[in-house]
Design an enzyme around this catalytic site. Structure first.
Site, PDB file in Angstrom:
ATOM      1  N   ASP A   6      13.337  21.751 -41.254  1.00 12.61           N
ATOM      2  CA  ASP A   6      13.977  19.899 -41.990  1.00 12.61           C
ATOM      3  C   ASP A   6      15.290  20.680 -40.919  1.00 12.61           C
ATOM      4  O   ASP A   6      15.556  19.059 -40.747  1.00 12.61           O
ATOM      5  CB  ASP A   6      13.728  19.644 -43.596  1.00 12.61           C
ATOM      6  CG  ASP A   6      12.534  19.919 -44.045  1.00 12.61           C
ATOM      7  OD1 ASP A   6      11.554  19.444 -42.732  1.00 12.61           O
ATOM      8  OD2 ASP A   6      12.738  20.080 -44.684  1.00 12.61           O
ATOM      9  N   HIS A  26      13.004  22.056 -46.419  1.00 13.93           N
ATOM     10  CA  HIS A  26      12.259  23.527 -45.512  1.00 13.93           C
ATOM     11  C   HIS A  26      13.458  23.875 -44.269  1.00 13.93           C
ATOM     12  O   HIS A  26      14.351  22.939 -43.797  1.00 13.93           O
ATOM     13  CB  HIS A  26      11.301  23.073 -45.088  1.00 13.93           C
ATOM     14  CG  HIS A  26       9.992  22.454 -45.729  1.00 13.93           C
ATOM     15  ND1 HIS A  26       9.857  20.955 -46.320  1.00 13.93           N
ATOM     16  CD2 HIS A  26       9.227  22.843 -46.655  1.00 13.93           C
ATOM     17  CE1 HIS A  26       9.096  20.653 -47.185  1.00 13.93           C
ATOM     18  NE2 HIS A  26       8.349  22.142 -46.745  1.00 13.93           N
TER      19      HIS A  26
END
Length: 479
Positions: free
Chosen positions: A144, A141
């Protein structure tokens, strides 16, 4: 008699060659990665070498027993067949925290003068892990890999810096991006959803975040883009206009595809179904409801499905069921490789080592023609007490071996043909005569009524032989 002529795979399997190969690959990787002299390479996993295939009788814990990346089956290597991917969020952002306590996992690379610098060092560690575990892909993501800033512009700036670093690491190591996505569920702004939020301001912000995530995925050569609607659902219908929210979600997805086309992104769009948690009900409940949604809003040619084992069981299905439903619609795209605990009612994201379950899943995937640009992404996390960096290797070795063994067993089952022949024989009455006319829609109720009253008479029940077939599967599993 011992053979003298060795294949390439057999040659690599010799202990001395293995050691030389692993030393060369790892040393070159470190030199490329950090640009340091060979005599002083930096390593975040200094006690762990690249994981080698040692076969079923391997005596070392840190070794593959069933996954041999270089083994060629059906004209492709196991690495090409499996397309294993590491989930960045669990492997390198997971802390072991749960609703009842803070994180227990503290990594040595999680320190530095600022969040972006820490993110770069963390990514160095991640790519070293990808190389040592021999995973050709990773997934993330946006939040992340890069810290979220105080504004969207600052978040984008942080992301650009980390993407530049990731691009260098990908080039140096050969590791590729299987798919990217945007985190549209963690920040409080998304507490009532993103594309389904009742506030148009949040919808617009989410659109801007996905635009950037698509830009990044394209820049890094991502082969797919995933939508997981973690909060695209409702907690109560008392404050929800369900029809309007679903229409907004479809509009958001059309916008995403239009933008992807405009920038030349050729990757496959994927939906990852999940029935609940964190919301009471999510609009992408399972594959079947997802297909209905896509067909309702004219998106069925745009999207395929990223199927997660744990999400399947939360929806009351088996992993194989969800694969079969997607495959029947021509929408099987990729797999999030994990498992849930059937005694618990939430998404535990464990590493799947159930060879029987994985063999059945592989049967369905192989019959569907494989995953195309998809792969097997380990969307799985360490258990809370597993705090050593070595545990990260044990977990992925177990998952990779289990999937590889399931793949090999499924290949053998299909090659033998017994299961396929039984199923084909069971439906043989639809291959000729009035049965074929039924499938081709060349016959109707009047004609079938005449046949039933005339020469056909009363149908004779035929055994489904479930127990025989279960025993057949067990014979492959246990030899």
């Amino acid at each position: 008699m011992r053979r003298v002529n060795l294949t390439r795979e057999e040659s690599w399997a010799l202990p001395g060659v293995f050691l030389l190969k692993n030393f060369l690959v790892h040393t070159v990787f470190l030199v490329l990665l950090w640009g340091l002299p060979m005599k002083n390479p930096k390593s975040h996993f200094p006690k762990i070498h690249q994981i080698a295939y040692e076969g079923p009788q391997a005596s070392q814990a840190l070794a593959f027993r069933h996954y041999n990346p270089d083994e060629v089956i059906g004209g492709k290597s196991m690495e090409e067949h499996m397309r294993f991917s590491i989930a960045y969020w669990h492997a390198f952002r997971g802390t072991g925290g749960d609703p009842f306590g803070p994180g227990t996992i503290i990594r040595p690379w999680e320190s530095g003068k600022d969040a972006v610098s820490i993110a770069k060092v963390r990514m160095d560690a991640a790519f070293e892990f990808f190389q040592k575990i021999r995973a050709p892909f990773y997934c993330f993501h946006d939040r992340d890999i890069a810290p979220e800033g105080r504004t969207l512009a600052e978040s984008n700036k942080n992301l650009d810096q980390i993407v530049a670093h990731a691009k260098q690491l990908q080039k140096a190591t050969g590791v590729k991006l299987l798919w990217g996505t945007a985190n549209l569920f963690s920040n409080p702004r998304y507490m009532c959803g993103a594309a389904t939020n009742p506030d148009a301001h949040v919808f617009a912000y989410a659109a801007a975040q996905v635009k950037k995530a698509l830009d990044v995925t394209k820049e890094l050569g991502g082969e797919n883009y995933v939508f997981w609607g973690g909060r695209e659902g409702y907690e109560t219908l008392l404050n929800t206009n369900l029809k309007r929210e679903q229409e907004h979600l479809a509009t958001f997805m059309h916008m995403a595809k239009d933008y992807a086309n405009s920038i030349g992104f050729k990757g496959q769009f994927l939906i990852e179904p999940k029935p609940k948690e964190p919301t009471k009900h999510q609009y992408d409940f399972d594959v079947a409801s997802g297909i209905a949604f896509l067909r309702t809003f004219g998106l069925e040619k745009v999207f395929k499905f990223n199927i997660e084992t744990n999400h399947a069981t939360l929806a009351g299905h088996t992993f194989q069921h969800e694969i079969e439903v997607a495959a029947a619609a021509g929408m099987l795209g990729s797999i999030d490789a994990n498992a849930g605990d059937l005694l618990l009612g939430w998404d535990t994201d464990q590493f799947n080592t159930d060879v029987r379950e994985l063999t059945l899943a592989m049967l369905s995937i192989l019959k569907a023609g494989g995953l195309g640009t998809g792969g097997f992404n380990f969307d799985a996390k360490l258990r809370r007490p597993s705090i050593d960096t070595e545990d990260l290797f044990h977990a992925h070795i177990g998952g990779m071996d289990a999937y590889a063994l399931g793949f090999k067993l499924a290949q053998k089952i299909l090659a033998d043909g017994k299961l396929e022949k039984f199923v084909a024989d069971r439906y043989a009455s639809f291959d000729t005569g009035y049965g074929k006319d039924i499938e081709k829609r060349r016959i109707g109720f009047r004609e079938l009524n005449k046949l039933a009253l005339g020469k056909l008479g009363e149908p004779k029940p035929r055994s489904g032989k479930q127990e025989y077939l279960e025993n057949l599967i067990m014979s492959y599993l246990h030899g």
